[in-house]
Design a protein around this motif. Structure first.
Motif, mmCIF file in Angstrom:
data_model
loop_
_atom_site.group_PDB
_atom_site.id
_atom_site.type_symbol
_atom_site.label_atom_id
_atom_site.label_comp_id
_atom_site.label_asym_id
_atom_site.label_seq_id
_atom_site.Cartn_x
_atom_site.Cartn_y
_atom_site.Cartn_z
ATOM 1 N N GLU A 29 1.047 2.944 -3.373
ATOM 2 C CA GLU A 29 -0.208 3.360 -4.005
ATOM 3 C C GLU A 29 -0.099 4.701 -4.734
ATOM 4 O O GLU A 29 -0.660 4.848 -5.825
ATOM 5 C CB GLU A 29 -1.325 3.401 -2.954
ATOM 6 N N ILE A 39 0.819 -1.211 0.000
ATOM 7 C CA ILE A 39 0.000 0.000 0.000
ATOM 8 C C ILE A 39 0.860 1.270 0.000
ATOM 9 O O ILE A 39 0.410 2.330 -0.441
ATOM 10 C CB ILE A 39 -0.995 -0.001 1.182
ATOM 11 N N THR A 77 -4.606 2.166 -7.985
ATOM 12 C CA THR A 77 -3.935 1.052 -8.664
ATOM 13 C C THR A 77 -4.944 0.145 -9.344
ATOM 14 O O THR A 77 -4.726 -0.315 -10.474
ATOM 15 C CB THR A 77 -3.089 0.249 -7.661
ATOM 16 N N MET A 102 -3.595 -3.262 -2.722
ATOM 17 C CA MET A 102 -3.425 -1.848 -3.018
ATOM 18 C C MET A 102 -4.791 -1.188 -3.132
ATOM 19 O O MET A 102 -5.821 -1.848 -2.989
ATOM 20 C CB MET A 102 -2.583 -1.673 -4.281
ATOM 21 N N GLY A 103 -4.796 0.109 -3.408
ATOM 22 C CA GLY A 103 -6.031 0.872 -3.338
ATOM 23 C C GLY A 103 -6.698 1.117 -4.681
ATOM 24 O O GLY A 103 -6.320 0.547 -5.712
#
Length: 515
Positions: free
Chosen positions: A405, A402, A430, A426-427
């Motif tokens: 990101e 993360i 991404t 990941m967020g």
């Protein structure tokens, strides 16, 4: 020639880094039995068990992130703590040179890695005197991934999903449950937590970390805290976060709570999160000779993990079928990754490239040193040793993704990367890039540094060595590198799904429990 004290400390460092104690192994074994073997969590626990066994046999780090070594030392009155500190530092530098610790001490202003784990504040050494003749030395190696999931609350406050937390045992309960929820898979669950109630901001965190030196099976002498520990361990495992945040029955392996007095104006609840690779050990030294008299925690050899690493549990046992494995050769094509979906197990062969914080920041404004089109970036800061034959990988598990990101999506599109390997997911930025560009996120098993090191057959080269060994860009030739698709090119994210599900489950614990 090193002193007996320094030699004893060196043995302690090696044992802590490479061999999980028996109480931790028993907790992991119980978790393994509680999960369906064919699930993502079950397969991950099998890999974890295999990694533990490999680290012990290889006398190599269980996890490549050996953290910031933290010592708590009780000495007799009159012991020369100045000399002891000097010799501890010497043992740390030797263990780093021998590949038992990763080079983890970084100048906070320049980003320069000292290369020997020595520097201002590194290692952390706490001395206390006691009225005994022996020297008690305890060490914990707590990696950055779980260190980043530590959290502190100031009561009263509003807790996400749980409502108002007041200055009472029920408010504390809400804080601790939320602490487990917010860690998700980024702290390499299933994990252990230490909780400190009271103190100030600094001593609260110290108290929380001190709880991690307790034995997993001990019983809290304070009835209210014993009840709280049992409650948290039970309810946290109903959140469905599971091993690596893949979903499952076991999210928490242990909970220990301590309490200190506080200021009238302050009420802090501090939580120290520790991954499954719960590396802490201690020795009792003879006060005169400094020879090791006994180990504080039962040795790992008392609980072998080899059987748990296998799929079968015994003759005649029924074993669920493994998920289908998809074998891919790197570099990858867009067609390769567009065909993958969340839940697929992927086996990679070919060359991959490590990249962490320093590399991602650099690539935003610079060209890559090699052609990355169709390439795979591995979020990993390995432990490396060099001899006349070249570089060798001693430990190489994934780091928490993360942190990348802000960069990842743009870098994938800029250089044509097709896959990212890491842990914890990941967020949304991404995820959108994966869908637009045709990419995939592969979740490796956090902490499984020996398991993945064995997949690396050759070090093809290295760039940006000036960033330090963990942050350099290593080019690795791998065979049979296994990971699970948790974010695909179709807009699906297992991490987002588990977070949403666990948040709804967290809300069921909103009502008061402790009067």
């Amino acid at each position: 020639m090193s002193s007996t004290f320094e030699q004893s400390i060196y043995k302690l460092i090696v044992e802590t880094s490479t061999n999980l104690p028996a109480d931790v192994r028993r907790a992991i074994a119980a978790a393994r039995e509680a999960e369906d073997r064919a699930t993502r969590a079950g397969l991950s626990l099998s890999t974890i068990a295999q990694n533990i066994e490999m680290a012990e046999c290889n006398v190599s780090p269980i996890c490549q992130d050996t953290g910031m070594p933290t010592f708590v030392i009780h000495t007799p009155v009159g012991a020369n703590q100045i000399v002891m500190k000097k010799e501890i530092r010497s043992a740390i530098a030797r263990a780093t040179k021998d590949g038992k610790l990763r080079t983890n001490s970084v100048d906070s202003l320049t980003g320069s890695n000292t290369g020997d784990n020595l520097g201002p504040g590194t290692p952390v050494i706490h001395f206390e005197q006691w009225e005994r003749e022996e020297v008690d030395v305890r060490l914990i190696l707590k990696g950055g991934g779980c260190e980043n999931k530590n959290i502190q609350y100031s009561l009263p406050c509003e807790i996400e999903g749980l409502g108002k937390a007041g200055r009472d045992l029920d408010g504390i309960r809400k804080c601790v449950l939320h602490a487990v929820y917010q860690a998700q898979g980024q702290g390499c669950s299933a994990g252990f937590i230490g909780v400190g109630i009271g103190g100030d901001r600094t001593t609260g965190y110290e108290l929380a970390k001190q709880q991690l030196f307790r034995k997993v099976e001990d019983v809290n002498p304070i009835p209210e805290l014993r009840q709280l520990e049992e409650y948290i361990l039970d309810k946290a495992n109903q959140l469905g976060i599971g091993t690596m945040g893949f979903g499952g029955n076991v999210t928490l392996l242990g909970c220990k709570v301590g309490v200190n007095n506080r200021l009238p104006a302050s009420f802090f609840v501090s939580v120290a999160y520790n991954c499954w690779a719960y590396r802490r050990q201690g020795v009792l030294l003879d006060g005169n000779s400094h020879e090791i008299k006994e180990w504080i925690y039962e040795g790992g050899s008392a609980v072998p993990m080899a059987d748990l690493a296998r799929d079968e549990s015994g003759e005649g046992s029924e074993v669920a079928a493994k998920p289908k494995e998809i074998v891919l050769q790197m570099p990858l094509t867009e067609e390769d990754v567009r065909s993958l979906k969340v839940g697929d197990v992927v086996i990679l062969n070919g060359e991959m490239h490590t990249g962490r914080d320093a590399l991602h920041k650099h690539l935003m404004d610079h060209d890559a040193p090699i052609d990355l089109n169709g390439g795979v970036i591995y979020h990993c800061g390995p432990v490396m040793l060099k001899d006349d034959a070249g570089w060798h990988v001693k430990a190489a598990g994934p780091t928490t993704s993360i942190r990348e990101e802000p960069y990842q999506g743009e870098i994938m599109k800029k250089f044509g990367l097709r896959a990212v390997i890491g842990k914890g997911g990941m967020g949304p930025k991404t995820l959108a890039a994966l869908q637009e560009h045709g990419g995939v996120y592969l979740n490796a098993v956090g902490g499984a540094a020996q398991y993945y090191a064995e997949c690396i057959k050759k070090v093809n080269g290295v760039d940006f060595s000036e960033f330090g060994i963990p942050e350099a860009m290593w080019h690795l030739q791998v065979e049979g590198f296994a990971a699970i698709v948790t974010m695909d090119s179709h807009g699906n994210s297992l991490h987002a799904d588990v977070d949403k599900d666990s948040k709804s489950k967290l809300a069921q614990f909103k009502d008061p429990v402790f009067a």
